[in-house]
Design a protein around this motif. Structure first.
Motif, PDB file in Angstrom:
ATOM      1  N   PHE A 119      40.055  25.124  60.148  1.00  0.00           N
ATOM      2  CA  PHE A 119      39.759  25.895  61.350  1.00  0.00           C
ATOM      3  C   PHE A 119      40.787  25.615  62.438  1.00  0.00           C
ATOM      4  CE2 PHE A 119      37.680  26.350  65.489  1.00  0.00           C
ATOM      5  CZ  PHE A 119      37.339  27.688  65.437  1.00  0.00           C
TER       6      PHE A 119
ATOM      7  N   SER B 119      36.897  21.821  67.721  1.00  0.00           N
ATOM      8  CA  SER B 119      36.300  22.392  66.506  1.00  0.00           C
ATOM      9  C   SER B 119      34.791  22.203  66.492  1.00  0.00           C
ATOM     10  CB  SER B 119      36.951  21.794  65.257  1.00  0.00           C
ATOM     11  OG  SER B 119      36.695  20.412  65.168  1.00  0.00           O
TER      12      SER B 119
ATOM     13  N   GLY C 193      30.760  29.253  61.646  1.00  0.00           N
ATOM     14  CA  GLY C 193      30.337  28.015  62.306  1.00  0.00           C
ATOM     15  C   GLY C 193      30.106  26.897  61.314  1.00  0.00           C
TER      16      GLY C 193
ATOM     17  N   GLY D 260      32.238  25.303  66.460  1.00  0.00           N
ATOM     18  CA  GLY D 260      31.256  25.415  65.383  1.00  0.00           C
ATOM     19  C   GLY D 260      29.847  25.607  65.909  1.00  0.00           C
TER      20      GLY D 260
ATOM     21  N   VAL E 108      33.398  25.661  60.025  1.00  0.00           N
ATOM     22  CA  VAL E 108      34.086  24.760  60.948  1.00  0.00           C
ATOM     23  C   VAL E 108      33.669  23.319  60.676  1.00  0.00           C
ATOM     24  CG1 VAL E 108      34.244  24.068  63.365  1.00  0.00           C
ATOM     25  CG2 VAL E 108      34.470  26.455  62.745  1.00  0.00           C
TER      26      VAL E 108
ATOM     27  N   PRO F 272      36.935  21.371  59.126  1.00  0.00           N
ATOM     28  CA  PRO F 272      37.467  21.453  60.499  1.00  0.00           C
ATOM     29  C   PRO F 272      38.984  21.532  60.552  1.00  0.00           C
ATOM     30  CG  PRO F 272      36.607  19.253  60.050  1.00  0.00           C
ATOM     31  CD  PRO F 272      36.245  20.117  58.884  1.00  0.00           C
TER      32      PRO F 272
END
Length: 181
Positions: free
Chosen positions: A37, A155, A27, A159, A30, A34
């Motif tokens: 991810f 994202s 998380g 997250g 992320v 981002p």
């Protein structure tokens, strides 16, 4: 909830703690990266699309009732997967964004339809389903015309979910007693 954690971790608190730490770290990752991810999710989507296509072709070959649409869907999914592998990153991101936008749009339409059918059959609590359907339909149209905004929002939501879910799993794991597991 404690029994669910006990079932998932099979009585091993260490497994629950490790899973919660990994969730929280992912998380945080992320939010830190981002783009990485989203890129990872796009590749998972491409691989999943190809596996789906192969399964549809296999299902067509093994089925006694031949449905040409299943074979066509499978072949198209495999072809799209191969095209996406060799496509530029921007094209993969656009395709992923549009696919998720269409899924959100169609989920909303399905929820609105299901709410109507349930209401006609005398079901209760259809208002929440209708509201979810309207929200998903509006979001689907919005994301359809703004796929990059959808990827950014995706994202952020992922997250937050990973961090909160990891903390909740850690708390549940730590509060479970050995007798309950």
């Amino acid at each position: 909830m404690e029994n669910v954690v006990g079932n998932v971790t099979k009585g091993h608190k260490g497994l629950g703690i490790a899973a919660s730490i990994i969730m929280v770290l992912l998380g945080i990752g992320v939010f830190v990266a981002p783009q990485f991810f989203v890129n990872m999710m796009i590749w998972i989507f491409v691989i999943g699309l190809m596996i789906y296509g192969v399964f549809m072709i296999y299902d067509y070959a093994k089925s006694e009732i031949k449905n040409g649409w299943s074979l066509t869907s499978g072949i198209m999914a495999v072809i799209l997967g191969f095209l996406l592998i060799f496509a530029p990153a921007l094209a993969r991101a656009e395709t992923f964004g549009f696919m998720l936008a269409f899924m959100t749009l169609f989920t909303g339409i399905n929820q609105i339809t299901a709410s109507s059918v349930m209401k006609k059959q005398g079901g209760t609590g259809t208002g929440w389903l209708l509201a979810a359907g309207i929200i998903n339909t509006i979001l689907g149209f919005f994301f359809l015309f703004n796929p990059y905004v959808m990827l950014f929002a995706f994202s952020i939501i992922a997250g937050i979910y990973l961090i909160v879910g990891g903390i909740a799993l850690f708390a549940s794991t730590m509060s479970s007693h050995p007798a309950e597991q």
